[in-house]
Design a protein around this motif. Sequence first.
Motif, PDB file in Angstrom:
ATOM      1  N   PRO A   1       0.869  -1.320   0.341  1.00 32.14           N
ATOM      2  CA  PRO A   1      -0.323   0.280   0.536  1.00 32.14           C
ATOM      3  C   PRO A   1       0.390   0.754  -0.190  1.00 32.14           C
ATOM      4  CG  PRO A   1      -0.364  -1.861   1.753  1.00 32.14           C
ATOM      5  CD  PRO A   1       0.582  -2.419   1.479  1.00 32.14           C
ATOM      6  N   ASP A   2       0.543   2.335  -0.181  1.00 27.84           N
ATOM      7  CA  ASP A   2       1.015   3.555  -0.054  1.00 27.84           C
ATOM      8  C   ASP A   2       0.658   4.237   1.593  1.00 27.84           C
ATOM      9  OD1 ASP A   2       1.491   6.647   0.398  1.00 27.84           O
ATOM     10  OD2 ASP A   2       0.108   7.098  -1.776  1.00 27.84           O
ATOM     11  N   TRP A   3       1.743   4.058   2.284  1.00 29.55           N
ATOM     12  CA  TRP A   3       1.509   3.543   3.565  1.00 29.55           C
ATOM     13  C   TRP A   3       1.850   5.803   4.035  1.00 29.55           C
ATOM     14  CZ3 TRP A   3       0.436  -0.343   5.299  1.00 29.55           C
ATOM     15  CH2 TRP A   3       0.974  -1.416   5.346  1.00 29.55           C
ATOM     16  N   PRO A   4       2.242   6.016   3.456  1.00 24.84           N
ATOM     17  CA  PRO A   4       1.633   7.712   4.063  1.00 24.84           C
ATOM     18  C   PRO A   4       0.233   7.941   3.495  1.00 24.84           C
ATOM     19  CG  PRO A   4       3.848   8.197   2.915  1.00 24.84           C
ATOM     20  CD  PRO A   4       3.351   6.477   2.729  1.00 24.84           C
ATOM     21  N   ALA A   5      -0.087   7.598   2.327  1.00 23.06           N
ATOM     22  CA  ALA A   5      -1.671   7.798   2.183  1.00 23.06           C
ATOM     23  C   ALA A   5      -2.882   6.931   3.558  1.00 23.06           C
ATOM     24  CB  ALA A   5      -2.627   7.628   0.635  1.00 23.06           C
ATOM     25  N   ALA A   6      -2.678   5.465   4.221  1.00 22.59           N
ATOM     26  CA  ALA A   6      -2.803   4.711   4.658  1.00 22.59           C
ATOM     27  C   ALA A   6      -2.963   5.155   6.176  1.00 22.59           C
ATOM     28  CB  ALA A   6      -2.570   3.806   4.959  1.00 22.59           C
ATOM     29  N   VAL A   7      -1.602   6.045   6.668  1.00 26.11           N
ATOM     30  CA  VAL A   7      -2.243   6.716   7.536  1.00 26.11           C
ATOM     31  C   VAL A   7      -2.859   7.973   8.356  1.00 26.11           C
ATOM     32  CG1 VAL A   7       0.131   7.851   9.514  1.00 26.11           C
ATOM     33  CG2 VAL A   7       0.360   5.768   8.259  1.00 26.11           C
ATOM     34  N   VAL A   8      -2.676   8.841   6.855  1.00 23.02           N
ATOM     35  CA  VAL A   8      -3.276  10.295   7.219  1.00 23.02           C
ATOM     36  C   VAL A   8      -5.022   9.875   6.234  1.00 23.02           C
ATOM     37  CG1 VAL A   8      -4.184  11.975   5.386  1.00 23.02           C
ATOM     38  CG2 VAL A   8      -1.611  11.838   6.043  1.00 23.02           C
ATOM     39  N   ALA A   9      -5.313   8.814   6.086  1.00 17.58           N
ATOM     40  CA  ALA A   9      -6.820   7.923   5.524  1.00 17.58           C
ATOM     41  C   ALA A   9      -6.835   6.990   7.205  1.00 17.58           C
ATOM     42  CB  ALA A   9      -6.589   6.951   4.908  1.00 17.58           C
ATOM     43  N   GLY A  10      -6.505   7.368   8.207  1.00 20.57           N
ATOM     44  CA  GLY A  10      -6.701   7.124   9.822  1.00 20.57           C
ATOM     45  C   GLY A  10      -6.359   8.087  10.302  1.00 20.57           C
ATOM     46  N   LEU A  11      -6.069   8.640  10.053  1.00 19.20           N
ATOM     47  CA  LEU A  11      -5.788   9.731  10.845  1.00 19.20           C
ATOM     48  C   LEU A  11      -7.047  10.693  10.550  1.00 19.20           C
ATOM     49  CD1 LEU A  11      -2.038  10.606  10.688  1.00 19.20           C
ATOM     50  CD2 LEU A  11      -3.286  10.134  13.201  1.00 19.20           C
ATOM     51  N   VAL A  12      -7.286  11.098   9.505  1.00 24.86           N
ATOM     52  CA  VAL A  12      -8.720  11.692   8.924  1.00 24.86           C
ATOM     53  C   VAL A  12     -10.186  11.067   9.609  1.00 24.86           C
ATOM     54  CG1 VAL A  12      -9.694  12.255   7.265  1.00 24.86           C
ATOM     55  CG2 VAL A  12      -7.367  12.583   7.153  1.00 24.86           C
ATOM     56  N   ALA A  13      -9.828   9.924   9.279  1.00 19.60           N
ATOM     57  CA  ALA A  13     -11.088   8.738   9.430  1.00 19.60           C
ATOM     58  C   ALA A  13     -11.614   8.512  10.740  1.00 19.60           C
ATOM     59  CB  ALA A  13     -10.823   7.262   8.818  1.00 19.60           C
TER      60      ALA A  13
ATOM     61  N   TYR B   1      -7.867   6.778   1.653  1.00 19.74           N
ATOM     62  CA  TYR B   1      -6.803   6.135   1.074  1.00 19.74           C
ATOM     63  C   TYR B   1      -6.911   6.223  -0.747  1.00 19.74           C
ATOM     64  CZ  TYR B   1      -3.385   2.236   0.011  1.00 19.74           C
ATOM     65  OH  TYR B   1      -2.885   1.914  -0.575  1.00 19.74           O
ATOM     66  N   TRP B   2      -8.244   6.146  -0.834  1.00 17.31           N
ATOM     67  CA  TRP B   2      -7.715   5.731  -2.275  1.00 17.31           C
ATOM     68  C   TRP B   2      -8.018   7.437  -3.179  1.00 17.31           C
ATOM     69  CZ3 TRP B   2     -11.637   8.648  -5.520  1.00 17.31           C
ATOM     70  CH2 TRP B   2     -12.338   9.037  -6.420  1.00 17.31           C
ATOM     71  N   LYS B   3      -8.126   8.122  -2.104  1.00 13.45           N
ATOM     72  CA  LYS B   3      -7.901   9.662  -2.614  1.00 13.45           C
ATOM     73  C   LYS B   3      -6.688  10.015  -2.866  1.00 13.45           C
ATOM     74  CE  LYS B   3      -9.212  13.581  -4.400  1.00 13.45           C
ATOM     75  NZ  LYS B   3     -10.083  13.547  -5.553  1.00 13.45           N
ATOM     76  N   LEU B   4      -6.255   9.648  -1.547  1.00 12.36           N
ATOM     77  CA  LEU B   4      -4.021   9.954  -1.344  1.00 12.36           C
ATOM     78  C   LEU B   4      -3.776   8.887  -1.645  1.00 12.36           C
ATOM     79  CD1 LEU B   4      -4.810  11.447   1.811  1.00 12.36           C
ATOM     80  CD2 LEU B   4      -5.109  12.754  -0.106  1.00 12.36           C
ATOM     81  N   SER B   5      -3.942   7.535  -2.324  1.00  9.65           N
ATOM     82  CA  SER B   5      -2.647   6.741  -2.561  1.00  9.65           C
ATOM     83  C   SER B   5      -2.679   7.596  -3.853  1.00  9.65           C
ATOM     84  CB  SER B   5      -3.169   5.362  -2.301  1.00  9.65           C
ATOM     85  OG  SER B   5      -4.238   5.475  -3.545  1.00  9.65           O
ATOM     86  N   ARG B   6      -1.002   6.406  -4.459  1.00 11.30           N
ATOM     87  CA  ARG B   6      -0.657   6.866  -5.829  1.00 11.30           C
ATOM     88  C   ARG B   6      -1.053   6.081  -6.962  1.00 11.30           C
ATOM     89  NH1 ARG B   6       5.333   5.451  -3.025  1.00 11.30           N
ATOM     90  NH2 ARG B   6       4.207   4.040  -2.249  1.00 11.30           N
TER      91      ARG B   6
END
Length: 170
Positions: free
Chosen positions: A15-27, A159-164
Amino acid sequence: MELEAQSHRWESRMPDWPAAVVAGLVAGAVAMVMDLLWTTLMQGGNPWHTSHQVAAMLLGPELLQGPTQAFSLGVVATAMAIHYGLGIVFGCIVAFIVTGFHYEGSLPMLEIVGGLFGIALYFINFYGMVRLFPWVAEMRSGAYLVEHLVFGMVAASVYWKLSRRGSAAD
């Protein structure tokens, strides 16, 4: 018109880990706001009650004793650290599932997968973890079920929006 059939079989991809971290923080932030609104506006309750319950997981159940649970910076900071730490972990799990099963191509499918993840998380948190933290049983409710459902959906869509998606890194 050619339809592209997408296989949703597991394929080991990172996965795109930075995007995953941000997704978890936003959620996690969305879930926290939902909890505060629900607790204070709909139930007329103490907005710090949930913070005490979460912080007690680390600080001990004696934190829940006493007639009132007033604001405490230490309690709120501990609860936020636990809440956002778990949000990051769960956001990474959502990203791992989404990436591994190739759900990035369909936002409706992402929402379904995220929602199902959130519902599963609700049952794990409020029925499985109750053995370690018995006081969370009182939090079992439709409101928390919806909160977890929304958490999963937000984590998946952010995650979908931010991932590469579709980049050379995939």
